[in-house]
Design an enzyme around this catalytic site. Structure first.
Site, PDB file in Angstrom:
ATOM      1  N   GLU A   1     -52.036 -67.411 -67.227  1.00 25.56           N
ATOM      2  CA  GLU A   1     -53.388 -66.856 -67.141  1.00 25.56           C
ATOM      3  C   GLU A   1     -53.396 -65.380 -67.498  1.00 25.56           C
ATOM      4  O   GLU A   1     -54.303 -64.888 -68.170  1.00 25.56           O
ATOM      5  CB  GLU A   1     -53.959 -67.035 -65.726  1.00 25.56           C
ATOM      6  CG  GLU A   1     -55.462 -66.755 -65.614  1.00 25.56           C
ATOM      7  CD  GLU A   1     -55.816 -65.300 -65.376  1.00 25.56           C
ATOM      8  OE1 GLU A   1     -56.977 -64.929 -65.555  1.00 25.56           O
ATOM      9  OE2 GLU A   1     -54.913 -64.499 -65.012  1.00 25.56           O
TER      10      GLU A   1
ATOM     11  N   ASP B   1     -48.798 -67.330 -62.315  1.00 23.58           N
ATOM     12  CA  ASP B   1     -48.115 -66.204 -62.956  1.00 23.58           C
ATOM     13  C   ASP B   1     -48.702 -64.892 -62.437  1.00 23.58           C
ATOM     14  O   ASP B   1     -49.824 -64.862 -61.924  1.00 23.58           O
ATOM     15  CB  ASP B   1     -48.206 -66.279 -64.495  1.00 23.58           C
ATOM     16  CG  ASP B   1     -49.638 -66.290 -65.014  1.00 23.58           C
ATOM     17  OD1 ASP B   1     -50.521 -66.909 -64.376  1.00 23.58           O
ATOM     18  OD2 ASP B   1     -49.887 -65.669 -66.071  1.00 23.58           O
TER      19      ASP B   1
HETATM   20 ZN    ZN Z   1     -55.815 -63.654 -61.549  1.00 21.97          ZN
END
Ligand code: ZN
Length: 447
Positions: A189, A126
């Site tokens: 994340e 992401d």
């Molecule tokens: Zn990163």
């Protein structure tokens, strides 16, 4: 401060390592194109509310999955579920309100022939949104003057591309590994790290792990934990142009003035921390950094309330038994209470801290065999390895908590992460691909 590491024996390349490096050198364009392909599929974390067409995390996983299947790996793809992870409440990376529809995690396992050590290569796919200042297409993957541009080029599709292509180099040059290699690519994340929690909760383990967040190709066997807090200070408003008298007789109390008292004390606390909260491999001491000051309502009144939003960091040695920063939270709460004890108004109106984020950290000792292996293999490429921890949060904590020796190494300047016109140098991308390929063959063993 950062240190250079002396390596006792300078080993030379094995025959299979030479073949693998030759493959990478002969396929520089292929490695570059794979990164461009990843950048061209936008995968903005939905947390930032992007348009649907900019949030195609699943497609990135499919691109990586297809590549790994082409190498003979077994690919598993699944959507994490906060409900299924409920037992991790209070542990790093758990957020009850995160949802994962159309946002799969993925683990691609390339089986070795047996008898070797296994290795996990991991990273997040992401990215954060592209802000308005870009002068190139943030999802164009443009290659110009040796640089590959795009959102995620540094953070961290560059590192992900390198790990996949390192494995491809091993397989395509005909080298047979003894140990298994798992390529674990996770979502979410940028919104807290629940993807990695899910990956380890699914039972994926290895004898060692590399996370390819950007480090400028430094070896980072540790990162810091991060706390976000909001210190809320109550005052009492009143006409700012008129005499107020004592607060006990109904006078105003300026919350901004009290915030200033706190900021002075924070400066002194930071002087302390500058000496006590250091680590030999960290470029910065831990500090309480005030990031936002929110106070006051209009020009003719003293502020009723002031908020100091701060970011405080903690070291792996300060983690609690859950892997988080509760000890440091307590330390800051005690500090806030001690300051309050010096002001009569604050004794009766004690400021409170609203905790917002606790992002975990971890550390593998530099003397660990895996870190030493990494250092030696990097040396074979003619680089003097620099050991320097990442002073921000990364996802290494869970692996280290599980006893898996882990370090971070990635291409590109970490300061480019989340910036406009983010780019990675093509040469860095190729170097990392070579480094990982050498580490794979050394650690996992070859037939
Ligand atoms: Zn990163």
């Amino acid at each position: 401060m950062t240190k250079k590491v002396e390596v006792s024996s300078q080993e030379t390349l094995g025959a299979s390592q030479t073949k693998v490096l030759e493959w990478i050198e002969g396929n520089r364009e292929e490695v570059t194109q794979f990164l461009q392909e990843l950048i061209r599929v936008p995968s903005v974390t939905p947390w930032f509310k992007p348009k649907a067409e900019d949030s195609r995390e699943k497609e990135v996983q499919e691109v990586i999955g297809a590549r790994m299947e082409g190498l003979g790996a077994e690919v598993k793809r699944w959507e994490p579920s906060a409900e299924a992870l409920a037992e991790y409440e209070g542990r790093p990376g758990y957020y009850a309100d995160h949802t994962f529809e159309g946002r799969p995690n993925q683990a691609a396992t390339l089986k070795g022939s047996g008898g070797g050590r296994s290795l996990m290569l991991t990273g997040h796919i992401d990215v954060v949104p592209a802000a308005s200042g870009w002068t190139v297409d943030p999802f164009g993957g443009e290659l110009r003057d040796g640089r590959i541009y795009g959102r995620g080029a540094v953070d961290m599709k560059g590192g992900v591309a390198a790990m996949v292509m390192a494995l491809e180099a091993v397989v395509k040059s005909g080298v047979k590994l003894k140990g298994d290699v798992i390529v674990g690519t996770v979502v979410d994340e940028e919104a807290g790290g629940m993807g990695t929690l899910d990956l380890v909760a699914q039972g994926y383990r290895a004898d060692a792990c590399i996370l390819t967040e950007p480090t400028n190709l430094k070896v980072a066997p540790l990162c810091r934990g991060i706390l976000w807090g909001k210190l809320v200070i109550e005052g009492r408003s009143g006409h700012i142009e008129l005499p107020q008298g004592d607060w006990r007789d109904g006078g105003a109390v300026d919350a901004i003035g009290l915030a200033r008292v706190y900021m002075d004390h924070i400066d002194r606390k930071n002087e302390d921390w500058r000496r006590s909260k250091t680590h030999e491999y960290m470029p910065l001491p831990c500090q309480i950094n005030v990031a936002q000051v929110n106070a006051g309502e209009y020009p003719t009144a003293f502020a009723n309330r002031a908020e100091l939003v701060f970011n405080a960091q903690y070291l792996p040695r300060e983690k609690d038994e859950m892997g988080l920063g509760s000890k440091v939270k307590r330390e800051i709460e005690e500090f806030v209470a001690a300051v309050a004890a010096t002001e009569p108004w604050l004794v009766e109106h004690p400021p409170v801290i609203e905790w917002m984020i606790d992002a975990d950290c971890g550390e593998t000792p530099v003397e660990d065999e895996f870190v030493q292996t990494g250092i030696q293999e990097i040396r074979k490429l003619g680089h003097e390895p620099v050991i320097e921890g990442v002073s921000a949060h990364t996802d290494i904590g869970w692996f280290q908590t599980l006893g898996i020796p882990t370090f971070i190494i990635g291409p590109g300047d970490p300061r480019k992460a989340h910036q406009d016109n983010e780019f990675v140098e093509k040469d860095d991308l190729i170097e990392l691909t070579k480094m990982i390929a050498l580490i794979i063959t050394k650690w996992c063993g070859v037939d």
